[in-house]
Design an enzyme around this catalytic site. Structure first.
Site, PDB file in Angstrom:
ATOM      1  N   GLY A 155       0.856  -1.194   0.000  1.00 32.37           N
ATOM      2  CA  GLY A 155       0.000   0.000   0.000  1.00 32.37           C
ATOM      3  C   GLY A 155       0.889   1.240   0.000  1.00 32.37           C
ATOM      4  N   ARG A 156       0.330   2.341   0.453  1.00 35.69           N
ATOM      5  CA  ARG A 156       1.088   3.607   0.392  1.00 35.69           C
ATOM      6  C   ARG A 156       2.418   3.511   1.140  1.00 35.69           C
ATOM      7  NH1 ARG A 156      -4.230   5.519   1.347  1.00 35.69           N
ATOM      8  NH2 ARG A 156      -3.682   5.131   3.513  1.00 35.69           N
ATOM      9  N   ILE A 157       2.394   2.972   2.365  1.00 37.40           N
ATOM     10  CA  ILE A 157       3.630   2.940   3.161  1.00 37.40           C
ATOM     11  C   ILE A 157       4.578   1.856   2.632  1.00 37.40           C
ATOM     12  CG2 ILE A 157       4.592   2.555   5.480  1.00 37.40           C
ATOM     13  CD1 ILE A 157       1.919   3.808   6.549  1.00 37.40           C
ATOM     14  N   ARG A 178      -4.202  -8.030  -3.087  1.00 37.04           N
ATOM     15  CA  ARG A 178      -4.375  -7.728  -4.517  1.00 37.04           C
ATOM     16  C   ARG A 178      -3.035  -7.364  -5.119  1.00 37.04           C
ATOM     17  NH1 ARG A 178      -7.304  -3.893  -3.139  1.00 37.04           N
ATOM     18  NH2 ARG A 178      -8.882  -4.904  -1.890  1.00 37.04           N
ATOM     19  N   SER A 237       3.781  -1.738  11.511  1.00 31.15           N
ATOM     20  CA  SER A 237       2.376  -1.577  11.094  1.00 31.15           C
ATOM     21  C   SER A 237       1.467  -1.548  12.324  1.00 31.15           C
ATOM     22  CB  SER A 237       1.980  -2.671  10.105  1.00 31.15           C
ATOM     23  OG  SER A 237       2.078  -3.966  10.680  1.00 31.15           O
ATOM     24  N   ARG A 238       1.061  -2.694  12.829  1.00 33.94           N
ATOM     25  CA  ARG A 238       0.224  -2.752  14.029  1.00 33.94           C
ATOM     26  C   ARG A 238       0.558  -3.985  14.842  1.00 33.94           C
ATOM     27  NH1 ARG A 238      -1.050   1.600  13.962  1.00 33.94           N
ATOM     28  NH2 ARG A 238      -3.069   2.611  14.112  1.00 33.94           N
ATOM     29  N   GLU A 267       0.099  -3.300  23.389  1.00 38.12           N
ATOM     30  CA  GLU A 267       0.913  -2.160  23.791  1.00 38.12           C
ATOM     31  C   GLU A 267       0.055  -1.160  24.589  1.00 38.12           C
ATOM     32  OE1 GLU A 267       1.940  -1.053  19.630  1.00 38.12           O
ATOM     33  OE2 GLU A 267       0.922   0.832  20.058  1.00 38.12           O
ATOM     34  N   HIS A 285       6.177   2.783  19.297  1.00 33.59           N
ATOM     35  CA  HIS A 285       5.150   3.216  18.328  1.00 33.59           C
ATOM     36  C   HIS A 285       5.350   4.677  17.896  1.00 33.59           C
ATOM     37  CE1 HIS A 285       0.819   2.144  16.922  1.00 33.59           C
ATOM     38  NE2 HIS A 285       1.414   2.954  16.050  1.00 33.59           N
ATOM     39  N   ILE A 286       6.513   4.924  17.291  1.00 31.00           N
ATOM     40  CA  ILE A 286       6.854   6.304  16.915  1.00 31.00           C
ATOM     41  C   ILE A 286       7.135   6.463  15.419  1.00 31.00           C
ATOM     42  CG2 ILE A 286       7.769   7.002  19.176  1.00 31.00           C
ATOM     43  CD1 ILE A 286      10.615   6.442  17.998  1.00 31.00           C
TER      44      ILE A 286
END
Ligand code: GLV
Length: 321
Positions: A155-157, A178, A237-238, A267, A285-286
């Protein structure tokens, strides 16, 4: 009378000034995370909210907020928001896509380099006074240049991360639900492969997918076992996309060489196993945290809120109804 809105955490002064032109603003500049009950009380008479990824927006909360019309996340990820519950309650939800891609991509590279070249481990050694001179075999790391980068989620990142790899003359392979269009593949010099091929071939596996039930533990025990023993895993990501307990086991046993992590399951609590390991680079998470980008994110969320409460379609509406 201006509509009442809540800003759940500390934001930049410019954002409060902008919001105050339109709204009566209550803001939590003390920046302490509100427990669900406190959040419900604070939101019970508000028409809008600027929230963060640490605020859980679910049906229990929404049932306490009869006037609420819009919830605007200061984040691109929105797994903290129950979109169906928002839609049922006819509450608009928005996020902040686009403005953080480059900054998050940059930080992913900070993690890749720090992890492959054992930077934090070496720094701790130096700071603790153990360095007694140059040694040929000291902190032998892994070369990033000419390595194979495997990206989950172009995706974008993911695309930013891939494009940055061109300078390192890497081979880029990716997997996504996809396949990307030919222009994107060409710009990223990335080849589409299946999941197992990616895991088997990549020297660096970097994950860039949103968290959802479909991506829960996308990287678990089986996937880690398929990675090369000399490879590294990067996650900006997450939390929850990677099975932290399985990862700790792989890092302990040497099934993979190292990991660079900006996000964690549950977290800000960390699985204690991470702290005992030297072959993991840990960040709180920075990835999107440059001053310019965090300001853009908060401003975009504020603009979404202004549009939503003006009865317009906000630019980043997630649940058109
Ligand atoms: C940060 O993690 C974001 O989703 O924006």
């Amino acid at each position: 009378m201006k509509p009442k809105v809540l800003v759940t955490r500390e934001v930049f002064y410019e954002v409060l000034e902008y919001l105050s032109q339109y709204f009566e603003v209550t803001s939590n500049q003390s920046d302490s995370l509100m427990e669900p009950g406190t959040l419900a009380v604070n939101l019970s008479d508000k028409e809008g909210a600027l929230v963060t990824l640490s605020d859980r927006i679910d049906s229990t909360l929404l049932s306490c907020c009869p006037d609420l019309k819009a919830v605007c996340n200061i984040a691109v990820g929105y797994d903290n928001i129950d979109l169906d519950a928002c839609t049922k309650a006819r509450i608009m939800a928005t996020n902040t896509p686009g403005v953080l891609d480059d900054t998050t991509g940059d930080f992913t590279w900070a993690l890749i380099l720090a992890t492959a070249r054992r930077l934090t481990e070496a720094e701790s050694y130096l700071r603790s006074g153990q360095w007694d001179g140059w040694k040929l075999k000291q902190f032998l790391g892994m070369d990033v240049h000419h390595a194979t980068l495997g990206i989950f989620g172009l995706g974008r990142i993911g695309q930013v991360v891939a494009r940055r790899s061109i300078g390192f003359e890497m081979k880029v392979i990716y997997q996504d639900v996809r396949r990307a269009g030919p222009e994107i593949e060409q710009a990223c010099r990335a080849s589409f492969v299946d999941k197992n091929e990616l895991l088997a071939q990549a020297d660096i596996v970097s994950v860039h997918v949103p968290y959802s039930p479909a991506t829960h533990h996308l990287i678990g025990k089986q996937e880690l076992e398929r990675m090369k023993p000399a490879s590294v895993l990067i996650n900006a990501s997450r939390g929850g996309v990677v099975d932290d307990a399985a990862l700790i086991e792989s890092l302990r046993s040497g099934a993979i060489a190292a990991a660079g992590l900006d996000v964690f399951e549950n977290e800000p609590k960390l699985h204690p196993g991470f702290l005992e390991l030297k072959n993991v680079v840990l960040a709180p998470h920075i990835a999107s945290s440059s001053k310019a980008t965090r300001l853009k994110m908060a401003m975009l969320a504020a603009q979404n809120l202004v549009a939503a409460l003006a009865g317009e379609t906000p630019p980043n509406l997630l649940n058109p109804f």
